[in-house]
Write a protein that holds these residues in place. Structure first.
Motif, PDB file in Angstrom:
ATOM      1  N   LEU A 522       0.834  -1.188   0.000  1.00 26.69           N
ATOM      2  CA  LEU A 522       0.000   0.000   0.000  1.00 26.69           C
ATOM      3  C   LEU A 522       0.877   1.249   0.000  1.00 26.69           C
ATOM      4  O   LEU A 522       2.035   1.202   0.418  1.00 26.69           O
ATOM      5  CB  LEU A 522      -0.901  -0.005   1.233  1.00 26.69           C
ATOM      6  N   PRO A 523       0.352   2.380  -0.452  1.00 21.39           N
ATOM      7  CA  PRO A 523       1.164   3.608  -0.457  1.00 21.39           C
ATOM      8  C   PRO A 523       1.588   3.989   0.962  1.00 21.39           C
ATOM      9  O   PRO A 523       0.766   3.985   1.879  1.00 21.39           O
ATOM     10  CB  PRO A 523       0.204   4.657  -1.048  1.00 21.39           C
ATOM     11  N   ARG A 524       2.858   4.277   1.119  1.00 22.46           N
ATOM     12  CA  ARG A 524       3.321   4.724   2.433  1.00 22.46           C
ATOM     13  C   ARG A 524       2.775   6.110   2.754  1.00 22.46           C
ATOM     14  O   ARG A 524       2.409   6.398   3.893  1.00 22.46           O
ATOM     15  CB  ARG A 524       4.850   4.726   2.482  1.00 22.46           C
ATOM     16  N   THR A 525       2.757   6.974   1.763  1.00 18.56           N
ATOM     17  CA  THR A 525       2.198   8.317   1.910  1.00 18.56           C
ATOM     18  C   THR A 525       1.429   8.658   0.642  1.00 18.56           C
ATOM     19  O   THR A 525       1.652   8.063  -0.420  1.00 18.56           O
ATOM     20  CB  THR A 525       3.295   9.371   2.127  1.00 18.56           C
ATOM     21  N   LEU A 526       0.538   9.604   0.763  1.00 17.55           N
ATOM     22  CA  LEU A 526      -0.200  10.087  -0.394  1.00 17.55           C
ATOM     23  C   LEU A 526       0.528  11.293  -0.977  1.00 17.55           C
ATOM     24  O   LEU A 526       1.047  12.138  -0.230  1.00 17.55           O
ATOM     25  CB  LEU A 526      -1.624  10.486   0.003  1.00 17.55           C
ATOM     26  N   ALA A 535      -6.775  12.044   2.366  1.00 18.70           N
ATOM     27  CA  ALA A 535      -6.497  11.229   3.549  1.00 18.70           C
ATOM     28  C   ALA A 535      -6.924   9.809   3.235  1.00 18.70           C
ATOM     29  O   ALA A 535      -7.839   9.580   2.438  1.00 18.70           O
ATOM     30  CB  ALA A 535      -7.239  11.754   4.774  1.00 18.70           C
ATOM     31  N   ALA A 536      -6.277   8.827   3.858  1.00 19.03           N
ATOM     32  CA  ALA A 536      -6.583   7.414   3.614  1.00 19.03           C
ATOM     33  C   ALA A 536      -6.419   6.630   4.903  1.00 19.03           C
ATOM     34  O   ALA A 536      -5.659   7.023   5.799  1.00 19.03           O
ATOM     35  CB  ALA A 536      -5.678   6.843   2.527  1.00 19.03           C
ATOM     36  N   ARG A 537      -7.131   5.505   4.968  1.00 13.82           N
ATOM     37  CA  ARG A 537      -7.013   4.599   6.098  1.00 13.82           C
ATOM     38  C   ARG A 537      -7.118   3.161   5.604  1.00 13.82           C
ATOM     39  O   ARG A 537      -7.817   2.866   4.638  1.00 13.82           O
ATOM     40  CB  ARG A 537      -8.119   4.840   7.134  1.00 13.82           C
ATOM     41  N   TYR A 538      -6.431   2.261   6.328  1.00 15.81           N
ATOM     42  CA  TYR A 538      -6.556   0.822   6.064  1.00 15.81           C
ATOM     43  C   TYR A 538      -6.584   0.090   7.397  1.00 15.81           C
ATOM     44  O   TYR A 538      -5.742   0.324   8.269  1.00 15.81           O
ATOM     45  CB  TYR A 538      -5.395   0.293   5.213  1.00 15.81           C
ATOM     46  N   LEU A 539      -7.560  -0.826   7.566  1.00 18.08           N
ATOM     47  CA  LEU A 539      -7.662  -1.669   8.749  1.00 18.08           C
ATOM     48  C   LEU A 539      -7.787  -3.117   8.297  1.00 18.08           C
ATOM     49  O   LEU A 539      -8.675  -3.440   7.504  1.00 18.08           O
ATOM     50  CB  LEU A 539      -8.890  -1.303   9.581  1.00 18.08           C
ATOM     51  N   PRO A 540      -6.935  -4.009   8.784  1.00 14.50           N
ATOM     52  CA  PRO A 540      -7.053  -5.421   8.395  1.00 14.50           C
ATOM     53  C   PRO A 540      -8.218  -6.089   9.099  1.00 14.50           C
ATOM     54  O   PRO A 540      -8.716  -5.611  10.120  1.00 14.50           O
ATOM     55  CB  PRO A 540      -5.711  -6.017   8.838  1.00 14.50           C
ATOM     56  N   SER A 541      -8.630  -7.221   8.573  1.00 15.17           N
ATOM     57  CA  SER A 541      -9.670  -8.022   9.207  1.00 15.17           C
ATOM     58  C   SER A 541      -9.154  -8.564  10.529  1.00 15.17           C
ATOM     59  O   SER A 541      -7.949  -8.773  10.712  1.00 15.17           O
ATOM     60  CB  SER A 541     -10.081  -9.171   8.282  1.00 15.17           C
ATOM     61  N   THR A 542     -10.078  -8.807  11.465  1.00 17.05           N
ATOM     62  CA  THR A 542      -9.690  -9.410  12.739  1.00 17.05           C
ATOM     63  C   THR A 542      -9.901 -10.914  12.733  1.00 17.05           C
ATOM     64  O   THR A 542      -9.776 -11.553  13.778  1.00 17.05           O
ATOM     65  CB  THR A 542     -10.500  -8.794  13.891  1.00 17.05           C
ATOM     66  N   TYR A 552      -5.801   0.868  -1.980  1.00 21.53           N
ATOM     67  CA  TYR A 552      -6.173   2.187  -2.498  1.00 21.53           C
ATOM     68  C   TYR A 552      -4.939   2.810  -3.116  1.00 21.53           C
ATOM     69  O   TYR A 552      -3.797   2.383  -2.873  1.00 21.53           O
ATOM     70  CB  TYR A 552      -6.720   3.085  -1.375  1.00 21.53           C
ATOM     71  N   ASP A 553      -5.144   3.821  -3.924  1.00 16.81           N
ATOM     72  CA  ASP A 553      -4.020   4.500  -4.572  1.00 16.81           C
ATOM     73  C   ASP A 553      -4.462   5.892  -4.989  1.00 16.81           C
ATOM     74  O   ASP A 553      -5.645   6.122  -5.314  1.00 16.81           O
ATOM     75  CB  ASP A 553      -3.538   3.725  -5.797  1.00 16.81           C
ATOM     76  N   LEU A 554      -3.525   6.819  -4.965  1.00 17.57           N
ATOM     77  CA  LEU A 554      -3.737   8.177  -5.456  1.00 17.57           C
ATOM     78  C   LEU A 554      -2.610   8.459  -6.439  1.00 17.57           C
ATOM     79  O   LEU A 554      -1.435   8.457  -6.067  1.00 17.57           O
ATOM     80  CB  LEU A 554      -3.725   9.175  -4.293  1.00 17.57           C
TER      81      LEU A 554
END
Length: 759
Positions: A522-526, A535-542, A552-554
């Protein structure tokens, strides 16, 4: 009602809704279950587990009025340490929500605007600008019982029908608590004592009042039986006066009394049986029954029947035990059952100790992570051994690092941290010798003395497959002598614990590597773009390996355009992550070559069909021209993007979609052209952001749109600036997800705000 949230009257469709709607069915089932609960903790857990899904759970609490007329925190879920310390006892005359609700005798709602202003600490599950808090007074026949406070997932307005459901649940809790309190008073009040006060304690019997505990009366079942309650979180245990009389022990002159030590109470021959049965009950939860003998002070024995229930929280962790102690001889038990404890005492001590080890092994075998192992030790092993505390240290690069305190909250966390510091030397010494150490009466103890010095202790080195894993300190509040059988038992437990920790650390290592692999894709920074905030967020499944295929990507595109990509590969494993990385690289290459979104998705779909995988993916790709706001977009089975206008409108874009990537590689995708005005914001996301097993998907989307409109009404971009406002909005959106009991799917989101035209 003069509530602080802008209420919407029920629509005509709502007023004509059938009584058998999903919300009504859920509330009716919850009420039936509430009427069978036996404790305040069970009542709160039932509301959170069985009530409507929009009751988030995090930040919820139940307060009961005590004998002094104060509201005392009796059961809670998801509250941080500072809330327990600051709001454990509330004056009903204060201006706090619980006190206000009780004083006004009507529900008191803090809207999301109020929670964000008055309670800005996000760790409380409030202050989100998207979560409401309601305090429901529990009153029966003009008699105040307490207050039920619930956090809600309503982001925006709260419909009247949901308020009716909440009031119904609050009334059910109030009536059940009133019944339990009245039953307890009738059975527990000796003849000649004064009538109990509002909190359930006697008003004139000084000793009875001193021995009373706010929740103790809820455990009483019948007269002549002693009642007890153990708080497994704080380690406190409370007995009533009858319980002391049942076991032939003097009632402490100054209350509140704590229970006698298990090792000093139960007959030595029955102790292993009792420990094994208790460990099994703690591991599974629910009702249990144990029989054992207690030595009399005159030399005889008393046959005790202990009947209780282990209450679990919403995460299935044991948090409280309540029950009764009965003298079986007084109850008229058959004479042939007089022998032994733990169900008769027929099993030899060696067999009982084996049963205890088996129960502990079962509990540890279900642990997956190091935190799970630590939780099992805290929740099952500590009370089964009758220990005051267990300190668990792990070897990390040659050093011992304490981990036990991580599963505690409040004062226990600080206490365990200090105890770990005091015992560091003896734990290192035991591990270096690879031999357990046991205290003896009147010998030197860990730490060299002080208020935290335990009366007796055992230090166990944890070694698995010839490797040093860690060290374990088990402390006791009373002095004891560790016989040969005891030392063998603790040494065997150390071996089981070491194996479990070794396995858990291996899992944690693999999971950490898999997570790092996914985050590396995933992108380290946008990228910073003129006239644009993002702004971006990612949360893995539990669940599973807790990794997946969301991305995601910009992108910076030719001619100054900007590309937004959001995608979701089927599955939650390493293969999904690998496929995601290939798709991200392929789509980026097609996009930077200048292909429009429809052509880019068509080429990416063909790429996926040619890969050696059976997985498919949903995807949304759109481009934005910062100069004039032109948006071109295409969608492959993915949720539609949301446009948030400064006038507080949040709507899904009308974007025709095609099949997911890889399903039909020859199928073209429709290209849609739109416009994003200055001051507007775009949200693209994966379905894990709104998908909830307990709620209809469309209803979840509507709740999110309501929250986005609320955010826009607060003029976040204007007040905070575009960049800060988007970061806050990203936190608010994901906070609602993190408050769920489980997260079965990954979550990814990308926000983009057009702040000014680019010349």
């Amino acid at each position: 009602m003069d509530l602080t949230s802008p209420w919407l009257p029920p629509s005509e469709d709502e007023s004509r809704a059938p009584r058998s709607s999903p919300t009504a069915r859920s509330a009716m089932r919850c009420v039936r279950l509430l009427l069978g609960c036996t404790t305040a903790a069970e009542l709160l857990g039932t509301v959170l587990a069985e009530g409507p899904g929009w009751i988030t759970g995090e930040g919820s609490a139940l307060y009961l009025l005590d004998s002094a007329g104060m509201l005392r925190l009796t059961a809670s879920h998801g509250l941080p340490d500072w809330v327990h310390e600051r709001y454990g006892v509330i004056d009903p005359a204060s201006e706090l929500p619980a006190a206000t609700a009780l004083r006004l005798r009507r529900p008191y709602l803090l809207s999301p605007e109020r929670t964000s202003v008055d309670y800005p600490n996000r760790n409380a599950g409030m202050g989100t600008g998207m979560v409401a808090l309601i305090a429901l007074p529990m009153i029966v026949d003009e008699r105040p019982i307490g207050v039920l406070a619930l956090a809600l997932a309503h982001r925006g307005t709260v419909p009247r029908r949901d308020l009716d459901v909440l009031e119904t649940l609050g009334d059910a809790c109030a009536h059940r608590l009133a019944h339990l309190l009245d039953s307890a008073r009738a059975g527990a009040r000796p003849a000649g004592t004064a009538h109990p006060g509002p909190g359930g304690e006697a008003g004139t019997d000084g000793r009875s009042a001193a021995l009373a505990h706010p929740m103790l009366s809820l455990a009483v079942r019948s007269a002549g039986h002693g009642a007890f309650e153990r708080d497994l979180v704080t380690g406190e245990t409370f007995w009533d006066a009858t319980a002391y009389r049942v076991v032939d022990r003097p009632v402490p002159p100054d209350g509140p009394p704590t229970a006698p030590d298990l090792d000093g109470l139960v007959h030595p021959e029955d102790l292993p049986d009792v420990q094994a049965a208790l460990a099994e009950a703690l591991a599974t939860g629910g009702p249990y029954r144990i029989e054992y003998r207690v030595p009399r002070r005159d030399g005889g024995v008393i046959r005790i029947e202990e009947t209780g229930e282990v209450m679990l929280d919403v995460h299935r962790r044991p948090v409280r035990v309540a029950g009764l102690l009965a003298d079986r001889d007084r109850a008229g038990a058959p004479a042939e059952e007089a022998a032994g404890g733990g169900g008769g005492g027929g099993a030899p001590a060696a067999g009982a100790r084996s049963a205890l080890l088996l129960a502990l092994t079962r509990a540890l075998s279900r642990a997956v992570t190091v935190r799970d192992v630590t939780t099992a030790v805290t929740d099952v092993a500590r009370p089964a051994f009758g220990a005051a505390s267990i300190v668990l240290d792990l070897v990390d690069e040659g050093r011992l690092l304490p981990v036990s305190h991580t599963v505690y909250g409040g004062p226990r966390r600080t206490e365990l941290t200090r105890l770990a510091d005091l015992s560091e030397g003896v734990m290192q010494h035991s591990l270096a010798r690879s031999a357990p150490l046991f205290s003896e009466p009147a010998t030197t103890r860990p730490g060299g003395g002080g208020p935290l010095t335990p009366a007796s202790w055992a230090v166990l080195p944890l070694v698995a497959s010839g490797r040093q894993v860690g060290s374990c300190l088990i402390t006791f509040s009373t002095e004891r002598v560790f016989g040969r059988e005891d030392r063998t038992l603790y040494s065997a437990f150390a071996g089981i614990l070491a194996q479990s920790l070794e396995r858990a650390r291996l899992y944690d290592t693999h999971h950490h590597r898999a997570t790092e692999l996914q985050r590396a894709m995933l992108p380290r920074t946008l990228p910073r773009l003129p006239g644009i905030a993002s702004a971006a967020r990612y949360l893995p499944s539990t669940e599973g390996m807790q990794i997946g295929g969301d991305w995601y990507d910009l992108l910076r595109l030719p001619d100054g355009r900007i590309g937004l990509v959001i995608g979701d590969v089927q599955g939650h494993n390493a293969e999904a992550t690998a496929v995601m990385g290939q798709l991200r690289s392929g789509l980026r290459a097609y996009a930077t070559d200048g292909h429009d979104p429809a052509a880019t998705l068509a080429r990416t779909s063909r790429l996926l069909s040619e890969l050696d995988t059976d997985l498919f993916a949903t995807c949304l790709y759109l481009t934005l021209d910062p100069a004039d706001g032109t948006v071109r977009a295409a969608r492959a089975g993915h949720p539609s993007p949301v446009r948030i206008a400064p006038d507080a409108a949040a709507v899904e874009l009308d974007l025709p979609g095609g099949p997911p990537l890889g399903v039909d590689p020859g199928q073209p995708y429709h290209l849609t052209v739109g416009h994003l005005a200055v001051g507007e914001t775009l949200l693209v996301y994966t379905d894990g952001l709104v998908e909830d097993r307990e709620e209809d998907y469309d209803e979840s989307v509507q709740r999110m749109l309501g929250g986005l409109e609320l955010w826009a009404r607060q003029a976040g971009p204007v007040r905070l600036g575009p960049a800060a406002a988007l970061e806050r909005l990203a936190d608010l959106l994901t906070l609602n997800v993190t408050e769920r009991r489980s997260r079965p799917d990954d979550v990814a989101l990308l926000l983009l705000h057009r702040s000014s035209p680019v010349q």
